[in-house]
Design a protein around this motif. Structure first.
Motif, PDB file in Angstrom:
ATOM      1  N   SER A   1      -7.421  -1.802 -40.015  1.00 13.62           N
ATOM      2  CA  SER A   1      -6.114  -2.113 -39.418  1.00 13.62           C
ATOM      3  C   SER A   1      -5.547  -0.889 -38.697  1.00 13.62           C
ATOM      4  N   LEU A   2      -5.803   0.292 -39.274  1.00 14.71           N
ATOM      5  CA  LEU A   2      -5.305   1.513 -38.651  1.00 14.71           C
ATOM      6  C   LEU A   2      -5.977   1.726 -37.294  1.00 14.71           C
ATOM      7  N   VAL A   3      -7.297   1.520 -37.258  1.00 15.65           N
ATOM      8  CA  VAL A   3      -8.028   1.694 -35.991  1.00 15.65           C
ATOM      9  C   VAL A   3      -7.507   0.711 -34.948  1.00 15.65           C
ATOM     10  N   VAL A   4      -7.292  -0.533 -35.378  1.00 13.29           N
ATOM     11  CA  VAL A   4      -6.795  -1.540 -34.439  1.00 13.29           C
ATOM     12  C   VAL A   4      -5.418  -1.142 -33.904  1.00 13.29           C
ATOM     13  N   PHE A   5      -4.576  -0.709 -34.823  1.00 16.41           N
ATOM     14  CA  PHE A   5      -3.213  -0.321 -34.445  1.00 16.41           C
ATOM     15  C   PHE A   5      -3.246   0.816 -33.422  1.00 16.41           C
ATOM     16  N   ILE A   6      -4.070   1.820 -33.725  1.00 14.02           N
ATOM     17  CA  ILE A   6      -4.124   2.977 -32.824  1.00 14.02           C
ATOM     18  C   ILE A   6      -4.692   2.570 -31.462  1.00 14.02           C
ATOM     19  N   THR A   7      -5.753   1.742 -31.497  1.00 16.51           N
ATOM     20  CA  THR A   7      -6.348   1.298 -30.235  1.00 16.51           C
ATOM     21  C   THR A   7      -5.312   0.610 -29.362  1.00 16.51           C
ATOM     22  N   ILE A   8      -4.522  -0.240 -29.996  1.00 14.95           N
ATOM     23  CA  ILE A   8      -3.515  -0.977 -29.240  1.00 14.95           C
ATOM     24  C   ILE A   8      -2.465  -0.021 -28.666  1.00 14.95           C
ATOM     25  N   LYS A   9      -2.127   1.010 -29.468  1.00 13.20           N
ATOM     26  CA  LYS A   9      -1.122   1.968 -29.005  1.00 13.20           C
ATOM     27  C   LYS A   9      -1.622   2.796 -27.827  1.00 13.20           C
ATOM     28  N   ILE A  10      -2.968   2.950 -27.749  1.00 11.29           N
ATOM     29  CA  ILE A  10      -3.518   3.747 -26.657  1.00 11.29           C
ATOM     30  C   ILE A  10      -3.402   3.010 -25.328  1.00 11.29           C
ATOM     31  N   ILE A  11      -3.471   1.677 -25.419  1.00 11.56           N
ATOM     32  CA  ILE A  11      -3.467   0.882 -24.192  1.00 11.56           C
ATOM     33  C   ILE A  11      -2.305   1.310 -23.302  1.00 11.56           C
ATOM     34  N   PRO A  12      -2.621   1.729 -22.108  1.00 13.59           N
ATOM     35  CA  PRO A  12      -1.562   2.239 -21.232  1.00 13.59           C
ATOM     36  C   PRO A  12      -0.618   1.116 -20.782  1.00 13.59           C
ATOM     37  N   GLY A  13       0.552   1.523 -20.370  1.00 12.35           N
ATOM     38  CA  GLY A  13       1.508   0.534 -19.875  1.00 12.35           C
ATOM     39  C   GLY A  13       2.521   0.182 -20.949  1.00 12.35           C
ATOM     40  N   ASP A  14       3.680  -0.208 -20.535  1.00 12.42           N
ATOM     41  CA  ASP A  14       4.751  -0.572 -21.453  1.00 12.42           C
ATOM     42  C   ASP A  14       4.671  -2.067 -21.729  1.00 12.42           C
ATOM     43  N   PRO A  15       4.369  -2.437 -22.970  1.00 13.45           N
ATOM     44  CA  PRO A  15       4.205  -3.869 -23.256  1.00 13.45           C
ATOM     45  C   PRO A  15       5.483  -4.646 -22.980  1.00 13.45           C
ATOM     46  N   VAL A  16       6.631  -3.993 -23.226  1.00 13.02           N
ATOM     47  CA  VAL A  16       7.904  -4.696 -23.009  1.00 13.02           C
ATOM     48  C   VAL A  16       8.073  -5.024 -21.526  1.00 13.02           C
ATOM     49  N   ALA A  17       7.730  -4.041 -20.694  1.00 11.73           N
ATOM     50  CA  ALA A  17       7.861  -4.257 -19.252  1.00 11.73           C
ATOM     51  C   ALA A  17       6.967  -5.405 -18.804  1.00 11.73           C
ATOM     52  N   SER A  18       5.749  -5.436 -19.367  1.00 10.13           N
ATOM     53  CA  SER A  18       4.850  -6.499 -18.911  1.00 10.13           C
ATOM     54  C   SER A  18       5.309  -7.849 -19.457  1.00 10.13           C
ATOM     55  N   MET A  19       6.012  -7.836 -20.613  1.00 10.62           N
ATOM     56  CA  MET A  19       6.497  -9.100 -21.145  1.00 10.62           C
ATOM     57  C   MET A  19       7.641  -9.641 -20.300  1.00 10.62           C
ATOM     58  N   LEU A  20       8.514  -8.738 -19.919  1.00 13.56           N
ATOM     59  CA  LEU A  20       9.711  -9.189 -19.226  1.00 13.56           C
ATOM     60  C   LEU A  20       9.524  -9.298 -17.717  1.00 13.56           C
ATOM     61  N   GLY A  21       8.446  -8.699 -17.235  1.00 10.33           N
ATOM     62  CA  GLY A  21       8.221  -8.780 -15.800  1.00 10.33           C
ATOM     63  C   GLY A  21       8.897  -7.639 -15.077  1.00 10.33           C
ATOM     64  N   PRO A  22       8.547  -7.442 -13.810  1.00  9.42           N
ATOM     65  CA  PRO A  22       9.014  -6.285 -13.039  1.00  9.42           C
ATOM     66  C   PRO A  22      10.499  -6.359 -12.692  1.00  9.42           C
ATOM     67  N   THR A  23      11.074  -7.529 -12.776  1.00 13.89           N
ATOM     68  CA  THR A  23      12.465  -7.652 -12.327  1.00 13.89           C
ATOM     69  C   THR A  23      13.483  -7.428 -13.436  1.00 13.89           C
ATOM     70  N   SER A  24      12.992  -7.126 -14.637  1.00 16.43           N
ATOM     71  CA  SER A  24      13.913  -7.037 -15.768  1.00 16.43           C
ATOM     72  C   SER A  24      14.800  -5.806 -15.676  1.00 16.43           C
ATOM     73  N   THR A  25      15.947  -5.895 -16.278  1.00 17.53           N
ATOM     74  CA  THR A  25      16.886  -4.764 -16.273  1.00 17.53           C
ATOM     75  C   THR A  25      16.533  -3.806 -17.399  1.00 17.53           C
ATOM     76  N   PRO A  26      16.882  -2.549 -17.255  1.00 19.96           N
ATOM     77  CA  PRO A  26      16.638  -1.578 -18.331  1.00 19.96           C
ATOM     78  C   PRO A  26      17.298  -2.003 -19.631  1.00 19.96           C
ATOM     79  N   GLU A  27      18.478  -2.633 -19.544  1.00 19.75           N
ATOM     80  CA  GLU A  27      19.180  -3.037 -20.764  1.00 19.75           C
ATOM     81  C   GLU A  27      18.356  -4.076 -21.531  1.00 19.75           C
ATOM     82  N   ALA A  28      17.851  -5.054 -20.776  1.00 20.14           N
ATOM     83  CA  ALA A  28      17.070  -6.117 -21.412  1.00 20.14           C
ATOM     84  C   ALA A  28      15.828  -5.514 -22.074  1.00 20.14           C
TER      85      ALA A  28
END
Lengths: 314, 293, 349
Positions: free
Chosen positions: A20-47
């Motif tokens: 589980s630790l290896v999986v967690f770390i691997t996922i954390k390495i993945i570049p990019g902000d997951p929140v940004a990709s979830m909300l899309g490029p048009t999202s506000t910083p507050e959201a």
């Protein structure tokens, strides 16, 4: 026996935590902000900030890891952002599909492997053995993604004997027979590598056992060669079981190529698809489930091993 | 004791056994070595002997069959010469297969030696960590790592190296443990040699042949996986010529031009078989056992 | 495999189970001119060069020799265990059958039934995955000496008790790894004597055991012979074992027998230079430091061709004629024969 099982299960706990630790770390390495990709490029910083806080992503990493573990224990694998579904159901469905493919190929691999291995061991020095050895070698060297495509060309394209994708026919499908029919090509493709490995292992184990002293003692007691062979095979079962178990374990998570070629909706394909969609929750759960199944199979194999071979119980 | 008692040699069974040890590299392994040498030569000469550029396509001459005039192995969906792409694709395909094994061997040998010769706690720590990596299905782990790092040949190489480290380390560890218990090791320890010195001078030279043989056998697998990652779009990315990329490109024409698919498929198979045969041959030649699991 | 051929016991050559052996007419096992040739990499290797031995019922003959002398090959050849990987000449007569003339099925019916073997290493000679009792029952049922499974089980327990195993039911249910080396060898002996064989072959049966256990096992052989009247042909490299169990001793060197006779005679009054050297090379508590004599040179590699005596190259007495003329095994005293015309010049036959 119970003690053995308990000890074996306890031993797998730290391994699973490590996984589980290896999986967690691997996922954390993945570049990019997951929140940004979830909300899309048009999202506000507050959201974005709000979602980050809601997902706990502003917490320190150890806290994030522990809360992820805790959630997993309660069966909460998160939400798939791509499919807007709970990950648990998604992964469970895919895992069952992979299980079908694995079971089918495992049977095929063991049968094929035993036949090739036995011929190679018992007909040593003859043409049949050379052919068996060569077949085993080829099957471990063949890439699944090419052999799958070649099988499609030879056995499906033009002849239409076998379906080349999916698990069920669109029309009139859904029966057991239909599933089996769809399993043939991906099943063969996935079975080749483990079959070759089992064949090579079985050959060398049979030869090892046949050169042991007790085989000669059996001969001196007046047993026929056929019965001696039977006892020799019995003595190969511990090794056979270990290797076959390992191969089944690999199949569970290792049929990505086969699932891709034949559009089999299994775990490998789910994880692979989720990668391109940055669907992190699905990736980490999929990999976790595959590793978990692998560890579990090893426990089962060890247990069976101890039933067959009393020496390992000591 | 000035005498030895030859009449009472320690009980040995007088039982003839056929000599199994081969002192010559078996013929199939020799053939494989020759094949691989030829592949290596073609790879290096690719820019010189290729009839076209690897990216140079003629859309008017798409999907020419094998044996077409001017295109010995035909052309692909974009009219590029398949032979040219095969030759140019050899370099990334072979590198992406070989380098992970080289890296994994280097890391695996160090880990294995540290585990075998270090403190028992270090041994436990290293071996349990390897167990964790073993628990992942190798292909899936490679895909996850390659995906985490992002596509590209160097990341694919790293991903494959990670999954190949545990088996190499295990083989090294078990070999080193065996050698550790040998008599000459006790002699080295008594003579006051330091740990590192023992590891480098006594253990490493004895472990190396077995590990190298084992690593050779891994190259075939590694090449298959490397091309597989590219096939999935996680390694070398199109339009660069690479065998896995070629398989994935040809897949679209599975039903229209199936024979073209054979070209990269056979190339991967030949190299992978050759490495496996060579590995088998070396194993018999050096008489080493390599049971990783 | 279901009906084993009737065995020589019926001919009266070997006595039935209880009671002491009656002196009998012919030997239980008579080996004449046995040769064993292996073909190794295209080369013919003669490992046994014309061995003659015979053992009577209740008698024990020890085949004594260094490792590589061909003694184990001899008893394995008697059982024809090498199958097609060796060629034999000569005869192995057991009762009224010549084993060398039987087909494979008939040989199997003899193995374990009238001619049984106790293997060298009890650690490897038992199937590790099966309880030892089952292996014992298997032999009993295979040769049809018991009526059914139940009888086999009962007889197996009896046999385990016979070989001095304290709690037969517990041992019968055990796997080999759960037993000590001595126990395992007792089980192997029980399997060998299960069908009440006329002849027992033992291949270094105590080599793998502790010294204290060794003597127990050797005592067991004596005890069983007395009770069952079995002929024993035991192979060893250990002179003390020979002194312990042998009625007669045959000394083997480079594939042939160089001296043969009553145990006391051979061990105390050896007539062949090799036997003398062999006995001189044993350390004894009484011998002073430096008094041990090593035999110069080393034994010939199996398959070496000789024109004369195989020991000539290492022999202090060797003469020119030794290298050209193969010495015959000639009587030197009552029942005592030696293959050395130099050490035993003119002896009236």
């Amino acid at each position: 026996m119970t003690k053995f099982l308990v000890r074996r299960l306890l031993l797998s706990v730290p391994i699973l935590l490590g996984v589980s630790l290896v999986v967690f770390i691997t996922i954390k390495i993945i570049p990019g902000d997951p929140v940004a990709s979830m909300l899309g490029p048009t999202s506000t910083p507050e959201a974005r900030e709000a979602l980050t806080a809601r997902l706990g992503l502003d917490q320190p990493l150890p806290v994030q890891y522990l809360s992820w573990l805790a959630a997993m224990f309660q069966g909460d694998l998160g939400q798939s952002i791509a499919q807007q579904r709970p990950v648990l159901g998604l992964v469970a469905d895919a895992f069952v599909n992979t299980l079908w493919l694995t079971a089918f190929s495992a049977v095929l691999a063991v049968v094929l492997g035993l036949v090739l291995g036995a011929v190679a061991a018992l007909r040593r020095g003859r043409v049949a053995a050379t052919v068996s050895n060569a077949l085993a070698l080829f099957s471990i060297s063949t890439p699944q993604y090419t052999i799958g495509l070649l099988l499609i060309i030879v056995l499906a394209n033009g002849t239409g004997w076998f379906p080349v994708s999916g698990m069920y026919s669109a029309i009139g499908g859904g029966t057991w027979g239909d599933l089996l029919w769809h399993l043939v090509l991906p099943g063969i493709t996935a079975a080749l590598v483990p079959a070759g490995i089992i064949a090579r292992m079985f050959r060398s184990t049979v030869l090892d056992v046949m050169s042991m002293d007790f085989i000669d003692s059996y001969r001196a007691r007046g047993l026929s060669e056929r019965r001696i062979l039977w006892h020799a095979f019995h003595n190969t079962t511990p090794t056979l079981l270990t290797v076959a178990g390992l191969q089944v374990g690999y199949l569970l998570g290792g049929v990505v190529f086969v699932e891709t070629v034949f559009s089999w909706p299994g775990l490998g394909q789910l994880v692979f698809d989720s990668i391109s969609k940055r669907d992190l929750a699905v990736i980490q759960s999929g990999v976790m489930v595959a590793a978990f199944a692998f560890v579990l199979i090893n426990v089962v194999v060890d247990l069976l091993h101890s039933l067959i071979d009393p020496r390992v119980r000591a | 004791m000035t005498t030895q008692a030859p009449a009472l040699a320690p009980a040995a069974v007088s039982r003839p056994r056929t000599a199994r040890r081969a002192r010559r590299l078996p013929a199939p392994a020799l053939v494989s070595a020759v094949v691989l040498a030829a592949v290596a030569a073609l790879t290096l000469l690719a820019p010189l002997i290729s009839p076209y550029g690897p990216l140079e396509g003629d859309l008017a001459a798409r999907l020419q069959p094998i044996g077409s005039p001017g295109h010995l192995l035909g052309t692909d969906g974009q009219g590029r010469d398949v032979l040219t792409r095969l030759l140019h694709g050899a370099r990334p395909s072979l590198l992406a297969g070989l380098l992970p094994v080289v890296f994994a061997a280097a890391v695996g040998i160090v880990l294995g030696l540290v585990a075998a010769l270090g403190h028992p706690r270090v041994h436990t720590l290293v071996m349990r960590s390897l167990d964790v990596l073993y628990a992942f299905p190798a292909v899936l782990l490679a895909i996850a790592i390659a995906a985490a790092l992002g596509s590209g040949i160097s990341n694919a190489i790293i991903a494959l190296a990670v999954i190949l480290v545990p088996p190499v380390a295990r083989v090294t560890e078990s070999e080193a443990m065996r050698i550790k218990s040998a008599d000459f090791m006790a002699a080295a320890q008594v003579s006051g040699a330091g740990r590192v010195s023992i590891a480098l001078r006594q253990v490493l030279p004895n472990v190396a042949p077995g590990v190298v043989v084992y690593a050779t056998a891994l190259v075939g697998l590694s090449i298959v996986y490397a091309a597989g990652l590219s096939y999935l779009g996680l390694g070398v990315s199109p339009p660069t010529a690479e065998w896995g990329v070629m398989v994935s490109e040809m897949q679209q024409y599975l039903f229209t031009a199936p024979s073209l698919l054979l070209v990269p498929a056979v190339a991967i198979l030949v190299v992978s078989v050759a490495f496996n045969v060579l590995g088998d041959g070396l194993r018999d030649f050096f008489n080493v056992r390599t049971d990783a699991s | 495999m279901t009906s084993p051929t009737e065995t020589p016991e019926t001919s009266g050559a070997a006595p039935s189970r209880p009671g002491a052996p009656a002196p009998t007419a012919g030997p239980a096992l008579e080996v004449t001119g046995l040769t064993t040739t292996f073909s190794r990499g295209g080369r013919q290797v003669l490992a046994v060069r014309g061995v003659d031995v015979s053992v009577g019922a209740g008698e024990s003959l020890v085949l004594l020799g260094e490792s590589g002398s061909g003694k184990s090959v001899t008893i394995r050849s008697i059982l024809r265990l090498y199958g097609s990987s060796a060629r034999h000449t000569g005869s192995v007569v057991l009762g009224d059958q010549d084993l060398m003339r039987l087909d494979a099925a008939a040989v199997r019916a003899v193995r374990g039934r009238t001619l049984a073997m106790v293997p060298q290493d009890p650690n490897g000679s038992l199937d590790p995955l099966r309880p030892v009792g089952r292996q014992l029952e298997q032999v009993l049922r295979l040769h049809g000496v018991v009526a059914d499974r139940k009888a086999a089980r009962a007889r197996a327990l009896e046999l385990l008790a016979l070989v001095g195993i304290p709690s037969p039911p517990r041992v019968a249910a055990s796997h080999p790894h759960e037993l000590s080396g001595g126990m395992r060898q007792r089980v192997a002996i029980a399997i060998a004597v299960a069908c009440d064989p006329a002849v027992l072959l033992a291949d270094e049966p105590t080599t793998a055991l502790d010294v204290t256990v060794q003597s127990q096992i050797l005592d067991l052989f004596g005890d069983l012979q007395e009770r069952l009247g079995t002929a024993l042909l035991l192979v060893t490299h250990d002179v003390s074992v020979a002194a312990d169990v042998a009625d007669r001793v045959a000394v083997m060197y480079a594939g042939s027998i160089v001296e043969e006779g009553p145990a006391r005679e051979v061990l105390e009054n050896p007539r062949h230079p090799y036997t003398q050297a062999l006995l001189d090379a044993i350390p004894r508590p009484t011998s002073e430091r430096g008094h041990l004599k090593a035999i110069p040179g080393s034994p010939p590699v199996a398959g070496t061709d000789f024109h004369g005596c195989s020991f000539a190259d290492r022999c202090a007495l060797a003469q020119e004629s030794c290298r050209t003329q193969p010495p015959a095994l000639l009587p030197v005293a009552d029942g005592h024969r030696a293959a050395c015309p130099v050490a035993n010049p003119v002896v009236a036959a």
